[in-house]
Design a protein around this motif. Structure first.
Motif, mmCIF file in Angstrom:
data_model
loop_
_atom_site.group_PDB
_atom_site.id
_atom_site.type_symbol
_atom_site.label_atom_id
_atom_site.label_comp_id
_atom_site.label_asym_id
_atom_site.label_seq_id
_atom_site.Cartn_x
_atom_site.Cartn_y
_atom_site.Cartn_z
ATOM 1 N N TYR A 13 -5.981 -1.258 23.573
ATOM 2 C CA TYR A 13 -6.914 -2.157 22.886
ATOM 3 C C TYR A 13 -8.212 -2.376 23.645
ATOM 4 O O TYR A 13 -9.216 -2.758 23.053
ATOM 5 C CB TYR A 13 -6.245 -3.435 22.428
ATOM 6 N N MET A 17 -11.432 -2.203 21.429
ATOM 7 C CA MET A 17 -12.361 -3.348 21.424
ATOM 8 C C MET A 17 -13.757 -2.891 21.859
ATOM 9 O O MET A 17 -14.767 -3.328 21.305
ATOM 10 C CB MET A 17 -11.852 -4.469 22.336
ATOM 11 N N THR A 21 -17.072 -3.256 19.494
ATOM 12 C CA THR A 21 -18.222 -4.043 19.965
ATOM 13 C C THR A 21 -19.453 -3.181 20.216
ATOM 14 O O THR A 21 -20.574 -3.678 20.153
ATOM 15 C CB THR A 21 -17.872 -4.853 21.237
ATOM 16 N N PHE A 33 -15.650 -12.922 33.085
ATOM 17 C CA PHE A 33 -14.195 -12.990 32.948
ATOM 18 C C PHE A 33 -13.612 -13.536 34.244
ATOM 19 O O PHE A 33 -14.163 -13.297 35.319
ATOM 20 C CB PHE A 33 -13.602 -11.602 32.708
ATOM 21 N N PHE A 117 -19.789 -7.123 28.110
ATOM 22 C CA PHE A 117 -18.437 -7.196 27.544
ATOM 23 C C PHE A 117 -17.749 -5.844 27.613
ATOM 24 O O PHE A 117 -16.584 -5.740 27.990
ATOM 25 C CB PHE A 117 -18.495 -7.678 26.088
ATOM 26 N N LEU A 322 -11.932 -14.573 29.216
ATOM 27 C CA LEU A 322 -13.374 -14.705 29.033
ATOM 28 C C LEU A 322 -13.746 -16.182 29.167
ATOM 29 O O LEU A 322 -13.215 -17.035 28.447
ATOM 30 C CB LEU A 322 -13.779 -14.178 27.650
ATOM 31 N N ARG A 325 -20.079 -16.230 27.862
ATOM 32 C CA ARG A 325 -20.712 -15.012 27.351
ATOM 33 C C ARG A 325 -22.068 -15.339 26.749
ATOM 34 O O ARG A 325 -22.326 -16.468 26.343
ATOM 35 C CB ARG A 325 -19.821 -14.311 26.345
ATOM 36 N N VAL A 335 -17.079 -20.333 26.791
ATOM 37 C CA VAL A 335 -16.148 -20.165 25.661
ATOM 38 C C VAL A 335 -14.721 -20.342 26.165
ATOM 39 O O VAL A 335 -14.443 -20.226 27.352
ATOM 40 C CB VAL A 335 -16.279 -18.771 25.002
ATOM 41 N N LYS A 337 -10.343 -20.150 24.553
ATOM 42 C CA LYS A 337 -9.411 -20.072 23.438
ATOM 43 C C LYS A 337 -8.610 -21.362 23.387
ATOM 44 O O LYS A 337 -8.510 -22.100 24.373
ATOM 45 C CB LYS A 337 -8.512 -18.846 23.537
ATOM 46 N N ALA B 199 -7.571 -8.519 21.886
ATOM 47 C CA ALA B 199 -7.356 -9.639 22.804
ATOM 48 C C ALA B 199 -8.169 -10.845 22.347
ATOM 49 O O ALA B 199 -9.073 -10.720 21.524
ATOM 50 C CB ALA B 199 -7.776 -9.227 24.213
ATOM 51 N N HIS B 200 -7.855 -11.994 22.910
ATOM 52 C CA HIS B 200 -8.610 -13.202 22.553
ATOM 53 C C HIS B 200 -10.086 -13.080 22.908
ATOM 54 O O HIS B 200 -10.945 -13.624 22.224
ATOM 55 C CB HIS B 200 -7.997 -14.424 23.239
ATOM 56 N N CYS B 201 -10.399 -12.357 23.977
ATOM 57 C CA CYS B 201 -11.802 -12.224 24.380
ATOM 58 C C CYS B 201 -12.620 -11.541 23.296
ATOM 59 O O CYS B 201 -13.823 -11.779 23.179
ATOM 60 C CB CYS B 201 -11.928 -11.474 25.708
ATOM 61 N N PHE B 202 -11.955 -10.707 22.497
ATOM 62 C CA PHE B 202 -12.670 -10.020 21.420
ATOM 63 C C PHE B 202 -13.160 -11.031 20.379
ATOM 64 O O PHE B 202 -14.291 -10.950 19.888
ATOM 65 C CB PHE B 202 -11.748 -8.988 20.766
ATOM 66 N N LEU B 204 -13.615 -14.223 21.087
ATOM 67 C CA LEU B 204 -14.536 -15.138 21.776
ATOM 68 C C LEU B 204 -15.920 -14.540 22.009
ATOM 69 O O LEU B 204 -16.908 -15.280 22.064
ATOM 70 C CB LEU B 204 -13.937 -15.565 23.121
#
Lengths: 440, 440
Positions: A13, A17, A21, A33, A117, A322, A325, A335, A337, B199-202, B204
């Motif tokens: 992933y 990702m 992006t 991070f 990122f 993260l 950002r 940021v 979660k 992932a969660h960072c994606f 965020l």
């Protein structure tokens, strides 16, 4: 190996990702991070950071060759545009964090990675793999070294873990307070002290134990360590001193009641005039066994299984999150979660340790915006825990190689001595100092 | 990496023993070494063999290059004579043992290595490293696959173990019953199915969860799996179906009460018409968690930490012991050590499994001299557990590569089904069949 790229030692992933992006432009957003653990293994008082030097080594090799790119393309994992981006990939960001040998606690930001990122994402799996394993081993090693109370501990655990993990474990063990390793590749790669005795098969392949001892001494000299528990220990010790004389370097005991046997063997050696012959014991040792052997006349320990498996905690639960950002308007935005039980604290962190009467009393984690953190002034006497490892892609080589490992070995002893003495207890309990997180 | 030699992934004493025995001539004695464990991890009913294919791969690469030889020479580990011997070293012996995916029990001779003492000794550490770790992971994977009761299990544990161990773990997981892995290097090296979500960072890094979902679907298509627990799960599921439509491939939940959340999300997805959208759950799963999720509407599992750390048993306690060797008169002689609690049974072993009403009822280990074993006739219906992997240095390539892994995956399911059903219980207890050792 020195050239092998770790670029595919990565969860799929990370690449998908990156691909998504790059399409939508967020791959270029500047990000911070952070790696931390939410909790120490149950009952542990502290953890020991290890692996950062290996991360820097891996970063130097982190690029994608044609075969890697073909794999990503053939499997349809990323688009052609992403393949082009990856062709010249080199991490150009910055990394700071806790030095190797430093103590860590829940929520200590042990590593902070800043860059786009895209480039930060590709590193996630690798950084976590290294830190989760190496810190687990170093943390176990530190407890063992403390329990050994000055007697040297040697890593003999390579056979009980993955063959590459064994190399990392040997290195982490030295960071955590060990003196050397049986693992030759680790000794070669990191300039570590290599140690060894003999196995039971060596005695068995000979027609007699005496033949085996004579052979070992012929090859390695009288200063070698003979394994004396293949048949009858008392006979073996007698034979060993007959063959080598009282200059015999040492004997190893690998079975039975180690304390009682060490005592008997010590008395026997002394009676035979071999008063300088040392006694090494091995056999599923852990920190509790080492503590219980304090009064036994043992000179050094060989530790295997329990070292390389983190003595009950084979991983550290480190995560890579993260924290901040760039937004659409170009400003950096904290940021976080909100997942149940796994919520994170927004914003980049600073980290300090405060002291009272020369003993650490608190780990301070300060979160906030770039401006707030820039204006933050720690109290007098607080130790700044973050050091710079990589500055815009430039690796600080002082944190790589043999000297860095030995510096970390020394640093760990010093940092441990600065914790309240409860840190050295094997009793289960809370982390020895609290972590206080302040959001500015 | 494909070319990296594992020759120094070895304890120093293997080389010093080689050196001593080359001097006295015993290095050339023909030997039989065996790998076995004295006990399964506490409470486990069976173990699953994995790693043999990796051993064969490593054997192909096992040679010493100039740099390795210089290291051994510079450190004074071996003599000049031994350096010469090592220059052209290739293992010329034979290896047999349990196939990958086979069940093993205490004292099962999972690998048998026959050759000269010198060449067999050099392999000890490497063979044990591979088997101790790979069998630990495969054994854990097998319990998880059983508890998952037909639902696919995926390896997502790479970040929680050493970066190379992660690759081995992915392979061992598939041997043990898993369907795929997130680890790209494992997917590339072994042709395994690679899987991944986000992932969660994606989420965020994007300005909104909706932006993130749109981006992922643009890049990966509607059949992708969206991570829905970064903020509010109910909102995320609604957004996900709005963005992808009812053709959305799947959603992943990584926190909270997984059973209750899966039920709510299933009902919500169904109400939104996304009846074919699958639910994947992750979050420190182990075999007990999987068993407890049997009634929850979950479609697949991502398993991490507990898989790669052997679910409480991160190593297998496998040992490598000399069972038989040539004597001064040239005849093969059974040998054994007598160390307290670690005594071995002399002589090379045969191994069979007997059955009653199609279910295994006993593991038979038969020890004896070459002549006695040659004359031994197993009872009717006993399965011969030893297969030939290497014949005088010639590797049987059928046990290497992707096809061998998939064959092992299938074999494990069949072999497990032939054990009494107690093997599938998660209750702690004795090995599901006894091991009977007979010395002829």
């Amino acid at each position: 190996m020195a050239e092998f790229s770790p670029a595919l030692m990565t969860d799929m992933y990370e690449y998908t990702m990156l691909d998504a992006t790059l399409r939508d432009g967020t791959a270029n957003r500047r990000c911070v991070f952070e790696i931390f653990t939410r909790h120490l293994p149950e009952g542990r008082r502290y953890g020991v950071v290890a692996g950062t030097g290996r991360i820097l080594d891996a970063l130097e090799r982190f690029h994608l060759d044609d075969e890697d790119l073909r794999f990503l393309s053939d499997r349809g994992i990323v688009s052609r545009q992403t393949i082009s981006w990856l062709e010249n990939f080199r991490f150009s960001g910055s990394i700071r964090g806790y030095r190797e040998g430093e103590m860590f606690f829940p929520n200590s930001p042990v590593l902070q990675v800043e860059g786009t990122f895209g480039e930060c994402t590709l590193l996630e799996t690798l950084l976590l793999s290294v830190l989760n394993y190496d810190c687990a081993v170093a943390s176990a090693a530190s407890r063992m070294a403390t329990a050994a109370n000055g007697r040297p501990c040697m890593d003999m655990g390579g056979r009980r873990t993955n063959e590459w993990a064994a190399v990392a474990a040997a290195r982490a063990a030295v960071v955590g307070g060990f003196q050397g390793t049986a693992n030759l590749l680790a000794a070669k790669m990191y300039g570590l002290k290599a140690i060894g005795t003999a196995a039971h098969c060596f005695t068995l392949v000979h027609d007699s134990e005496r033949d085996a001892f004579v052979s070992q001494i012929d090859a390695l000299g009288k200063n070698t360590t003979l394994l004396v528990d293949t048949y009858n220990i008392e006979e073996a010790v007698r034979t060993a001193v007959e063959v080598a004389g009282p200059e015999l370097g040492g004997v190893r005991i690998d079975s039975g009641d180690l304390a009682a046997l060490a005592q008997r063997v010590r008395n026997q050696l002394d009676a035979l005039g071999a008063t300088n012959t040392t006694i090494t014991v091995t056999n599923d040792l852990d920190e509790y066994a080492l503590a219980s052997l304090q009064t036994a006349p043992v000179d050094s320990y060989g530790v295997g299984t329990r070292l390389v498996t983190g003595s009950g905690a084979p991983t550290c639960a480190m995560v890579y999150k993260l924290a901040e950002r760039e937004g659409a308007d170009g400003t950096m935005t904290p940021v976080a979660k909100k997942s149940k039980d796994k919520a994170t604290v927004p914003g980049r962190k600073l980290a300090f340790r405060s002291y009272e009467y020369n003993l650490a009393d608190c780990e301070h984690v300060i979160a906030g915006s770039e401006a707030d953190l820039a204006a933050f002034r720690p109290e007098e006497g607080w130790k700044d825990l973050l050091v710079d490892f990589v500055d815009h892609g430039e690796i600080d080589s002082r944190y790589q190689g043999h000297d860095a490992i030995m510096a970390a070995h020394d640093y760990r002893a010093k940092a441990l001595a600065e914790l309240p003495i409860t840190a050295q207890s094997l009793m289960r309990g809370e982390p020895v100092i609290p972590t206080e997180t302040t959001v500015l």
